[in-house]
Design a protein around this motif. Structure first.
Motif, short mmCIF file in Angstrom:
data_model
loop_
_atom_site.label_atom_id
_atom_site.label_comp_id
_atom_site.label_asym_id
_atom_site.label_seq_id
_atom_site.Cartn_x
_atom_site.Cartn_y
_atom_site.Cartn_z
N GLU A 2 0.84 -1.18 0.00
CA GLU A 2 0.00 0.00 0.00
C GLU A 2 0.88 1.24 0.00
OE1 GLU A 2 -3.57 -2.01 -0.11
OE2 GLU A 2 -3.12 0.07 -0.38
N THR A 21 -7.47 3.96 -1.74
CA THR A 21 -7.94 4.24 -3.10
C THR A 21 -8.51 5.66 -3.18
OG1 THR A 21 -9.26 3.41 -4.95
CG2 THR A 21 -10.32 3.39 -2.80
N TYR A 22 -8.93 6.02 -4.38
CA TYR A 22 -9.60 7.30 -4.60
C TYR A 22 -11.05 7.01 -5.01
CZ TYR A 22 -4.85 9.16 -5.03
OH TYR A 22 -3.55 9.51 -4.80
N ILE A 33 -10.36 10.64 -0.86
CA ILE A 33 -9.36 9.61 -0.63
C ILE A 33 -9.86 8.67 0.47
CG2 ILE A 33 -7.42 11.05 -1.32
CD1 ILE A 33 -6.61 11.08 1.69
N TYR A 35 -8.38 6.01 3.18
CA TYR A 35 -7.11 5.59 3.77
C TYR A 35 -7.37 4.79 5.04
CZ TYR A 35 -7.75 9.74 6.77
OH TYR A 35 -8.24 10.68 7.63
N SER B 221 -8.45 -1.72 -2.76
CA SER B 221 -7.03 -1.60 -3.10
C SER B 221 -6.82 -1.84 -4.58
CB SER B 221 -6.21 -2.62 -2.31
OG SER B 221 -6.34 -2.41 -0.94
N LYS B 224 -7.58 1.09 -6.77
CA LYS B 224 -6.54 2.14 -6.83
C LYS B 224 -5.54 1.80 -7.92
CE LYS B 224 -2.92 4.27 -4.06
NZ LYS B 224 -1.75 3.52 -4.47
N GLN B 227 -6.91 2.54 -11.18
CA GLN B 227 -6.93 3.95 -11.50
C GLN B 227 -5.55 4.49 -11.83
OE1 GLN B 227 -9.18 6.44 -8.66
NE2 GLN B 227 -10.01 4.52 -7.90
N GLU B 228 -4.53 3.95 -11.20
CA GLU B 228 -3.21 4.57 -11.30
C GLU B 228 -2.33 4.04 -12.41
OE1 GLU B 228 -1.39 4.44 -7.51
OE2 GLU B 228 -2.39 6.25 -6.85
#
Lengths: 84, 255
Positions: A2, A21-22, A33, A35, B221, B224, B227-228
């Protein structure tokens, strides 16, 4: 694995957290965000925190969600991904 | 003398590779155990990075032009090593041994100057070269600049045609320079990799938290990464191919 990020509060206290993640609203007007501080429940569940992200030039700012309608929508966004 | 279109082959390999990525995405989503899923994702990312690195290395050797067969290619590379680089293709040397230093020194004097502050406009999504001694590269940029002699013609050719800015690494022995080149965007990426994102809270309101199951956490997770860039690249590439195919079809409806 992470990504670790730092959150600085208004007293300049820094806390290292893990960026999960977003979340983006469909109209792309709002971004959040998600977290975690690595707080796990005995049954394996994880506590995640969600803050609204505002990017101004090169600075990333966090605003907490106070509006109930907004919070409800954010939860729906989260559910959409988490239950995909 | 046969000619072979390497660029076309590379594009086909990339396309096949991203098909594999999409399949992997589906497989990863089916794994229930969070640790196993995490391992799978890590392997996935490692494989992707390695494959793209290989593809980029091949691409850098042969560029966008059609190239000659092996024996002709060896002759061409020898000529280029002597400084007769009129083709404009970027040359990447991983290292120059002590014995070749004299020859390399002559070549290096005609190489372009380096300005680490110059910014590259290219997208940096796919680059993941393994660069040895990256710390040296960052620390010795000033020394590297001193070692460089400029030649206007070559400087213009290399910077305009290849779009690469090259940097030097110092010889580990500390005597004769040992040269290695990396693109500027790689260097910037290495520099940025040490920075941790910082977020500034604008208020003291209560932070909203929520409890999620471990499997839900893993899906978040994964989103993310999607997306990235890990899986985003695969999708973007697929869309690019589809668009190109559609454009071609519109131009040639008879096909």
């Amino acid at each position: 694995m992470e990504e670790k990020v730092i959150i600085v509060d208004q007293n300049n206290n820094e806390q290292e957290v893990e960026l999960v993640t977003y979340l983006n609203t469909r109209d792309n007007n709002n971004q959040y965000i998600v977290y975690t501080k690595n707080e796990k429940q005995p049954n394996g569940d994880v506590i995640v925190y969600i803050s609204k992200l505002i990017e101004e030039e090169d600075t990333k700012k966090l605003v907490e969600i106070s509006d109930e309608e907004e919070w409800k929508n954010v939860q729906l966004l989260l559910k959409e991904i988490a239950n995909a | 003398m046969k000619e072979y279109d390497y660029n076309d082959s590379i594009e086909k390999i990339k396309s096949a590779l991203f098909d594999i990525y999409e399949q992997q995405e589906y497989i990863v989503g089916l794994i229930e155990d969070p640790k196993e899923r995490e391992n799978k994702i890590n392997q996935f990312v490692s494989l992707k990075d390695h494959a793209l690195k290989l593809l980029d290395e091949i691409n850098s050797l042969y560029g966008d032009t059609e190239v000659e067969t092996k024996e002709d290619e060896e002759n061409t590379q020898e000529e280029q090593a002597k400084g007769d680089n009129n083709s404009g293709e970027p040359i990447i040397y991983n290292s120059v041994s002590a014995e070749e230093d004299d020859e390399a020194a002559d070549t290096e004097q005609s190489q372009p100057n380096i300005d680490p502050t110059d910014e590259d406009d290219e997208d940096d999504e796919d680059d993941d070269f393994d660069v040895d001694s990256t710390d040296q590269n960052t620390d010795n940029s000033e020394t590297a600049e001193e070692n460089i002699n400029n030649t206007e013609d070559n400087s213009t050719d290399d910077n305009s045609e290849s779009g690469l800015t090259k940097y030097y690494l110092d010889d580990l022995k500390g005597n004769t320079p040992n040269f290695a080149y990396i693109p500027e965007k790689i260097l910037n990426k290495i520099k940025q990799s040490n920075k941790i994102k910082t977020f500034y809270r604008q208020d003291d309101n209560k932070i909203r938290g929520i409890i999620v199951r471990s499997d839900q956490f893993m899906k978040l997770s994964l989103s993310k990464k999607r997306q990235e860039g890990v899986l985003k690249e695969a999708k973007d590439y697929k869309f690019k191919l589809l668009r190109e195919a559609r454009n071609q079809q519109e131009q040639d409806p008879e096909m």
